[in-house]
Design a protein around this motif. Structure first.
Motif, PDB file in Angstrom:
ATOM      1  N   ARG A   1       0.820  -1.218   0.000  1.00  0.00           N
ATOM      2  CA  ARG A   1       0.000   0.000   0.000  1.00  0.00           C
ATOM      3  C   ARG A   1       0.850   1.263   0.000  1.00  0.00           C
ATOM      4  N   LEU A   2       1.829   1.294  -0.869  1.00  0.00           N
ATOM      5  CA  LEU A   2       2.644   2.490  -1.063  1.00  0.00           C
ATOM      6  C   LEU A   2       2.060   3.276  -2.225  1.00  0.00           C
ATOM      7  N   PRO A   3       1.575   4.501  -1.987  1.00  0.00           N
ATOM      8  CA  PRO A   3       0.998   5.290  -3.084  1.00  0.00           C
ATOM      9  C   PRO A   3       2.081   5.843  -4.012  1.00  0.00           C
ATOM     10  N   TYR A   4       1.742   5.955  -5.310  1.00  0.00           N
ATOM     11  CA  TYR A   4       2.674   6.429  -6.318  1.00  0.00           C
ATOM     12  C   TYR A   4       2.160   7.729  -6.915  1.00  0.00           C
ATOM     13  N   VAL A   5       3.094   8.627  -7.211  1.00  0.00           N
ATOM     14  CA  VAL A   5       2.707   9.898  -7.795  1.00  0.00           C
ATOM     15  C   VAL A   5       2.278   9.726  -9.243  1.00  0.00           C
ATOM     16  N   SER A   6       2.755   8.660  -9.895  1.00  0.00           N
ATOM     17  CA  SER A   6       2.427   8.412 -11.299  1.00  0.00           C
ATOM     18  C   SER A   6       2.282   6.919 -11.531  1.00  0.00           C
ATOM     19  N   ASP A   7       1.341   6.549 -12.393  1.00  0.00           N
ATOM     20  CA  ASP A   7       1.155   5.152 -12.785  1.00  0.00           C
ATOM     21  C   ASP A   7       1.752   4.881 -14.165  1.00  0.00           C
ATOM     22  N   GLU A   8       2.687   5.714 -14.571  1.00  0.00           N
ATOM     23  CA  GLU A   8       3.294   5.586 -15.898  1.00  0.00           C
ATOM     24  C   GLU A   8       3.904   4.194 -16.075  1.00  0.00           C
ATOM     25  N   GLY A   9       3.465   3.512 -17.126  1.00  0.00           N
ATOM     26  CA  GLY A   9       3.993   2.185 -17.420  1.00  0.00           C
ATOM     27  C   GLY A   9       3.382   1.092 -16.567  1.00  0.00           C
ATOM     28  N   GLY A  10       2.616   1.453 -15.550  1.00  0.00           N
ATOM     29  CA  GLY A  10       1.997   0.459 -14.691  1.00  0.00           C
ATOM     30  C   GLY A  10       2.974  -0.311 -13.823  1.00  0.00           C
ATOM     31  N   GLU A  11       4.234   0.131 -13.772  1.00  0.00           N
ATOM     32  CA  GLU A  11       5.240  -0.597 -13.005  1.00  0.00           C
ATOM     33  C   GLU A  11       5.193  -0.200 -11.532  1.00  0.00           C
ATOM     34  N   ARG A  12       5.582  -1.144 -10.700  1.00  0.00           N
ATOM     35  CA  ARG A  12       5.675  -0.907  -9.271  1.00  0.00           C
ATOM     36  C   ARG A  12       7.078  -1.261  -8.793  1.00  0.00           C
ATOM     37  N   LEU A  13       7.454  -0.733  -7.642  1.00  0.00           N
ATOM     38  CA  LEU A  13       8.751  -1.052  -7.062  1.00  0.00           C
ATOM     39  C   LEU A  13       8.821  -2.533  -6.707  1.00  0.00           C
ATOM     40  N   GLY A  14      10.040  -3.068  -6.684  1.00  0.00           N
ATOM     41  CA  GLY A  14      10.243  -4.401  -6.158  1.00  0.00           C
ATOM     42  C   GLY A  14       9.827  -4.441  -4.703  1.00  0.00           C
ATOM     43  N   PRO A  15       9.441  -5.622  -4.205  1.00  0.00           N
ATOM     44  CA  PRO A  15       8.973  -5.721  -2.821  1.00  0.00           C
ATOM     45  C   PRO A  15       9.959  -5.180  -1.799  1.00  0.00           C
ATOM     46  N   ASP A  16      11.264  -5.392  -2.029  1.00  0.00           N
ATOM     47  CA  ASP A  16      12.257  -4.933  -1.054  1.00  0.00           C
ATOM     48  C   ASP A  16      12.239  -3.411  -0.921  1.00  0.00           C
ATOM     49  N   ARG A  17      12.140  -2.710  -2.052  1.00  0.00           N
ATOM     50  CA  ARG A  17      12.147  -1.250  -2.009  1.00  0.00           C
ATOM     51  C   ARG A  17      10.849  -0.704  -1.415  1.00  0.00           C
TER      52      ARG A  17
ATOM     53  N   TYR B   1       5.350   7.907  -3.215  1.00  0.00           N
ATOM     54  CA  TYR B   1       6.598   7.617  -3.930  1.00  0.00           C
ATOM     55  C   TYR B   1       6.708   8.526  -5.150  1.00  0.00           C
ATOM     56  N   LEU B   2       7.785   9.323  -5.191  1.00  0.00           N
ATOM     57  CA  LEU B   2       7.976  10.300  -6.259  1.00  0.00           C
ATOM     58  C   LEU B   2       8.849   9.791  -7.390  1.00  0.00           C
ATOM     59  N   GLY B   3       9.690   8.813  -7.107  1.00  0.00           N
ATOM     60  CA  GLY B   3      10.615   8.295  -8.116  1.00  0.00           C
ATOM     61  C   GLY B   3      11.929   7.887  -7.467  1.00  0.00           C
ATOM     62  N   GLY B   4      12.831   7.396  -8.279  1.00  0.00           N
ATOM     63  CA  GLY B   4      14.111   6.959  -7.738  1.00  0.00           C
ATOM     64  C   GLY B   4      15.066   6.575  -8.850  1.00  0.00           C
ATOM     65  N   CYS B   5      16.142   5.919  -8.473  1.00  0.00           N
ATOM     66  CA  CYS B   5      17.109   5.476  -9.463  1.00  0.00           C
ATOM     67  C   CYS B   5      17.790   4.199  -8.983  1.00  0.00           C
ATOM     68  N   ILE B   6      18.373   3.485  -9.937  1.00  0.00           N
ATOM     69  CA  ILE B   6      19.061   2.217  -9.673  1.00  0.00           C
ATOM     70  C   ILE B   6      20.436   2.273 -10.327  1.00  0.00           C
ATOM     71  N   THR B   7      21.441   1.845  -9.573  1.00  0.00           N
ATOM     72  CA  THR B   7      22.780   1.709 -10.133  1.00  0.00           C
ATOM     73  C   THR B   7      23.400   0.422  -9.612  1.00  0.00           C
ATOM     74  N   ALA B   8      24.467  -0.021 -10.258  1.00  0.00           N
ATOM     75  CA  ALA B   8      25.129  -1.250  -9.815  1.00  0.00           C
ATOM     76  C   ALA B   8      25.770  -1.038  -8.448  1.00  0.00           C
ATOM     77  N   GLY B   9      25.689  -2.045  -7.596  1.00  0.00           N
ATOM     78  CA  GLY B   9      26.398  -2.004  -6.330  1.00  0.00           C
ATOM     79  C   GLY B   9      27.895  -2.043  -6.568  1.00  0.00           C
ATOM     80  N   VAL B  10      28.663  -1.595  -5.592  1.00  0.00           N
ATOM     81  CA  VAL B  10      30.109  -1.493  -5.782  1.00  0.00           C
ATOM     82  C   VAL B  10      30.735  -2.870  -6.012  1.00  0.00           C
ATOM     83  N   ARG B  11      30.232  -3.911  -5.346  1.00  0.00           N
ATOM     84  CA  ARG B  11      30.786  -5.247  -5.541  1.00  0.00           C
ATOM     85  C   ARG B  11      30.527  -5.742  -6.954  1.00  0.00           C
ATOM     86  N   VAL B  12      29.347  -5.473  -7.496  1.00  0.00           N
ATOM     87  CA  VAL B  12      29.034  -5.858  -8.870  1.00  0.00           C
ATOM     88  C   VAL B  12      29.976  -5.155  -9.842  1.00  0.00           C
TER      89      VAL B  12
END
Length: 264
Positions: free
Chosen positions: A95-111, A146-157
């Motif tokens: 039940r995390l509200p999103y500012v936009s439903d663009e693409g219909g995508e949702r965050l992964g459960p962990d986030r 939820y307004l948005g976010g970003c993903i990058t590779a972890g340092v170990r990866v």
């Protein structure tokens, strides 16, 4: 008691709650080749070692980003705990509200779970960073949207990718060097990987604050490398190693409260 399980790409973390208190936790490598008995026996061994009763577990909540392991894990919980687990995004909505439903995508459960916990524990607006196999940044409004976010590779990866493409560079420990200008190959890799990684995180935090319009917003970090990064920057306010486990508990408690209200 409530058993929570955070299934990440690298590790599965099991947390045992008595009320709001985390009374124990342990990790297993996320291995899709494990049998349900292997997982179940590890669980039994932990409970026995610390004088806990599996029969006292009222429910189990799982948040997972690794679908291939879910059947085996669920069977282990059913067989050894005696209850079917509740699963985030599969019958249990964070039940995390999103500012936009663009693409219909949702965050992964962990986030989504980490974001819910950060709002509940530290208030909003808030920025949430998760230093796992991937590094994620999430922005949440004063209303908890939820307004948005970003993903990058972890340092170990990133470092592992470097080793795979180069024959002579040595594998290194993830440690912050004293200087950017290293003399040895190890020191130079640490400088580029670790200091460069911290610098990129600082940039992402500054840009997130700027785009949100909240220069003094609280920044909460979780995940395996959160402490290393936080100890070397003043842009992270809180390191919370049990943020996701708390989020699983909070979502479960809200669902239980909602069910009780329906029965009134």
């Amino acid at each position: 008691m409530l058993l929570t399980v955070d299934v990440g790409n690298t590790n599965m973390e099991f947390g045992i709650f008595r009320g709001e208190k985390l009374i124990g936790s342990f990790r297993l490598k996320t291995d899709v080749n494990r049998t349900s008995d292997e997982i179940g026996l590890y669980l039994c061994e932990y409970f026995q070692r610390f004088g806990l009763e599996l029969g006292a577990v009222k429910d189990t909540v799982i948040g997972s980003v690794v679908p291939p392991i879910m059947y085996t894990l669920s069977r282990a919980i059913i067989k050894y705990v005696g209850k079917a687990p509740l699963i985030i995004d599969d019958g249990l909505d964070p039940r995390l509200p999103y500012v936009s439903d663009e693409g219909g995508e949702r965050l992964g459960p962990d986030r989504a779970v980490a974001d819910i916990a950060a709002i509940a524990k530290y208030g909003a607006p808030v920025i949430v960073l998760d230093f796992g196999t991937a590094t994620t940044v999430d922005a949440l409004s004063p209303e908890g949207v939820y307004l948005g976010g970003c993903i990058t590779a972890g340092v170990r990866v990133s470092i592992d990718g470097l080793f795979q493409k180069t024959a002579l560079l040595p594998h290194i420990e993830l440690a912050k060097p004293d200087t950017v200008l290293g003399i040895t190959a190890t020191g130079q890799i640490q400088a580029g990987a670790v200091l460069g990684y911290i610098g990129s995180i600082e940039y992402l935090i500054r840009r997130t604050k700027e785009e949100m319009g909240y220069p003094e917003i609280k920044v909460v970090a979780t995940g395996g490398l959160a402490r290393m990064v936080a100890d070397n920057t003043d842009l992270i306010d809180v390191v919370d190693s049990q943020l996701v486990l708390d989020g699983l508990r909070i979502i479960y408690e809200r669902e239980q409260a909602a069910e009780e209200r329906k029965c009134l």
